[in-house]
Enzyme design. Structure first.
Site, PDB file in Angstrom:
ATOM      1  CB  CYS A  19     -11.817   7.604  -3.111  1.00 28.99           C
ATOM      2  SG  CYS A  19     -10.557   7.274  -4.351  1.00 28.99           S
ATOM      3  N   GLY A  48      -9.660  12.745   0.164  1.00 23.40           N
ATOM      4  CA  GLY A  48      -9.136  12.968  -1.176  1.00 23.40           C
ATOM      5  C   GLY A  48      -9.193  14.419  -1.570  1.00 23.40           C
ATOM      6  CG  ASN A 125     -12.438   4.210  -0.635  1.00 20.68           C
ATOM      7  OD1 ASN A 125     -11.289   4.408  -0.989  1.00 20.68           O
ATOM      8  ND2 ASN A 125     -12.781   4.090   0.638  1.00 20.68           N
ATOM      9  N   GLY A 126     -11.136   2.032  -2.974  1.00 21.49           N
ATOM     10  CA  GLY A 126     -10.429   0.772  -2.750  1.00 21.49           C
ATOM     11  C   GLY A 126      -9.527   0.429  -3.913  1.00 21.49           C
ATOM     12  CB  CYS A 261      -8.004  -0.648   6.095  1.00 19.19           C
ATOM     13  SG  CYS A 261      -6.476   0.314   6.078  1.00 19.19           S
ATOM     14  CE1 TYR A 267      -2.580  11.064   7.913  1.00 19.06           C
ATOM     15  CE2 TYR A 267      -3.353   9.714   6.086  1.00 19.06           C
ATOM     16  CZ  TYR A 267      -2.826  10.898   6.555  1.00 19.06           C
ATOM     17  OH  TYR A 267      -2.563  11.917   5.692  1.00 19.06           O
ATOM     18  CB  SER A 308      -4.357  11.149  12.493  1.00 24.08           C
ATOM     19  OG  SER A 308      -3.148  11.387  11.804  1.00 24.08           O
ATOM     20  CG  ASP A 370       2.929  11.790  12.939  1.00 33.70           C
ATOM     21  OD1 ASP A 370       1.700  12.000  12.836  1.00 33.70           O
ATOM     22  OD2 ASP A 370       3.720  11.985  12.008  1.00 33.70           O
ATOM     23  CG  ASP A 371      -0.523   9.443  11.378  1.00 30.79           C
ATOM     24  OD1 ASP A 371       0.079   8.801  10.507  1.00 30.79           O
ATOM     25  OD2 ASP A 371      -0.754  10.663  11.273  1.00 30.79           O
ATOM     26  CB  CYS A 407      -1.592  -0.710   1.286  1.00 29.35           C
ATOM     27  SG  CYS A 407      -3.365  -1.061   1.333  1.00 29.35           S
ATOM     28  CB  CYS A 458      -6.401  -5.623   6.721  1.00 32.20           C
ATOM     29  SG  CYS A 458      -4.968  -5.767   5.607  1.00 32.20           S
ATOM     30  CB  CYS A 461       0.688  -1.651   5.908  1.00 34.20           C
ATOM     31  SG  CYS A 461      -0.463  -1.211   7.220  1.00 34.20           S
TER      32      CYS A 461
END
Length: 484
Positions: A19, A48, A125-126, A261, A267, A308, A370-371, A407, A458, A461
């Site tokens: 978000c 979002g 957000n999160g 993150c 991205y 991105s 690409d990202d 994630c 982090c 992923c």
């Protein structure tokens, strides 16, 4: 059902949210708080497109406007004129891995609640990783939930802590002691604007200023768009309180190891944003340069997949000497495909969303950047389009390592078993997508693309190294599911 499956099922009930939040404390008569928040949200629309909302505090009287869709859909006609030009306002745009139903508007944000000490509006957000334990405890004490949003969960905890606390900021600090996971949020109380970032700093949050008024945003690009001044990033673990006497910082939860993150830089964020002193555009440029150095190839043109992948492609072209060109045209009025449940719908959306400029690639050897690659369908479609347009060769370079883990901190990714890198080797995937070569950047090289060594990232992923433990550990500790 395994513990990991139970955790994923829990996240299906309460979707992970990616978000954007924006808030203002207005100290200038000639500034319209509603206009500035709405404009700030437009700058955060990339974070979002599922719903949007604004809540205004006009001398203690709170009024909200929120709806599904992008901002232009959520705030139709003269809807914003219904909101007063209050002292404090907060806005929110939401992306979710689940479809936003009209009947679920109550879960849209900002979330407005009324309790003993007045009203609170929260934009978050999160994702809270110990939510199962917190939900169960609150339900046992008599709490009734009307939605499954993180914001409602947090609001209940703040309301409970406020009973023992002398101030709302003390209640927020006490709430942080109970929360685990990612939360960058903006809270509006009857007289204060409060910005909170979790101790790991998973999600970005920053402070800005316009004239004598203060603003808080998920990304600094919003301040640039408004002509406001970027003041600084809000520190991981910091609580920032803005009231009539100024800005007050509470750093009791600061000082631990941070875990920004990395996918924000790869991205999520806009390239014109600066996150924790790191230019997103420069980070992506550096990634492109590393890809050129580590995985060179003879080619005639380098192209990036919007949006991105463009900065990465420019960096690759600069380092390799291969000309940069525009090959991919993207329809920006369609949402992301990675969260769609139907394969046929995802395929049709891809066909509408992406097209190729044939004169750019016809008869040429093409490097396409690409990202990331999530399920693999998008890249396979792009490679097919390029070859149909006459590309002699298509070499794919990916600006992130292979996705192998889901994630749990707010990025909308499928479950691990749906990630193509979990099922195929790099060469198997290369064959699946029809590319002449395929290379990913490594985690080590990716981390080296940051200009500052002060920021810890982090990369769970990619690596499976979760900063707050693995999902199994969450369920060993909190082995309860949300019921009903």
């Amino acid at each position: 059902m395994s513990k990991v499956a139970e955790f994923n099922a829990l996240n299906d009930e309460k979707p992970r949210e990616e978000c954007g939040v924006f808030g203002i404390y207005r100290n200038d008569d000639d500034i319209d708080a509603v206009v500035e928040v709405c404009s700030g949200l437009y700058s955060l629309q990339h974070r979002g497109q599922l719903s949007a909302g604004i809540c205004v505090n006009d001398n203690g009287n709170f009024k909200c406007l929120k709806n599904s869709g992008v901002i232009s859909e959520a705030f139709r006609s003269n809807a914003l004129e219904e909101l007063p030009n209050g002292k404090i306002a907060v806005g929110h745009v939401k992306h979710s891995v689940r479809k936003f139903e009209e009947t679920e508007l109550i879960s849209g944000q900002p979330l407005l609640m009324r309790y003993k000490y007045g009203s609170l509006a929260i934009a978050h957000n999160g994702d809270i990783t110990n939510k199962a334990k917190l939900y169960e405890k609150l339900k046992e004490s008599g709490s009734i939930f009307q939605s499954n949003s993180n914001a409602e969960l947090i609001s209940y905890i703040i309301a409970g802590e406020r009973i023992e606390a002398d101030t709302i900021e003390e209640a927020v600090l006490r709430t942080m002691d109970k929360l685990e996971g990612a939360y960058s949020m903006v809270i509006v109380s009857p007289s204060k604007l409060i910005a909170v970032r979790d101790p790991h700093g998973f999600r970005p949050l920053c402070l800005g200023k316009m004239k004598n008024s203060y603003m808080v945003s998920s990304e600094s690009c919003a301040f640039d768009s408004l002509g406001a001044e970027f003041v600084r990033d809000i520190k991981p673990g910091e609580v920032l309180v803005i009231d009539e006497s100024g800005v007050h910082s509470y750093t009791e939860h600061c000082g631990g190891k941070t875990s920004m993150c990395i996918f924000e830089h790869i991205y999520v964020a806009r390239p014109d944003s600066v996150l924790d002193n790191q230019s997103v555009h420069m980070f992506r440029m550096n990634v492109g340069k590393v890809l050129a150095e580590k995985y060179p190839v003879e080619a005639d043109i380098v192209c990036g997949i919007p949006d991105s992948g463009v900065s990465c492609a420019i960096g690759y072209a600069a380092a390799s000497g291969i000309p940069y060109g525009i090959a991919i045209i993207k329809n920006k009025y369609l949402g992301r495909t990675l969260s769609m449940d139907s394969d046929s719908l995802r395929k049709r959306t891809l066909e509408i969303k992406i097209n190729v400029l044939k004169p750019t690639v016809c008869g040429k050897r093409v490097v396409i950047i690409d990202d990331s690659i999530v399920r693999g369908g998008t890249m396979a479609h792009i490679v097919e389009l390029l070859k149909k347009a006459g590309a002699k060769e298509v070499h794919v370079r990916v600006a992130s390592p292979p996705f192998k883990n889901s994630c749990y901190y707010g990025t909308s990714l499928p479950e691990s078993e749906k990630l193509v890198a979990n099922r195929m080797t790099t060469d198997e995937l290369r064959q699946k997508i029809g590319a002449d070569s395929l290379e990913y950047i490594s985690v080590e090289d990716l981390l080296g693309c940051a200009d500052s060594s002060d920021v810890n990232f982090c990369c769970a992923c990619f690596s499976g190294d979760y900063p707050i433990g693995k999902p199994e550990e969450f369920f060993d500790k909190y082995s309860t599911k949300i019921k009903g």
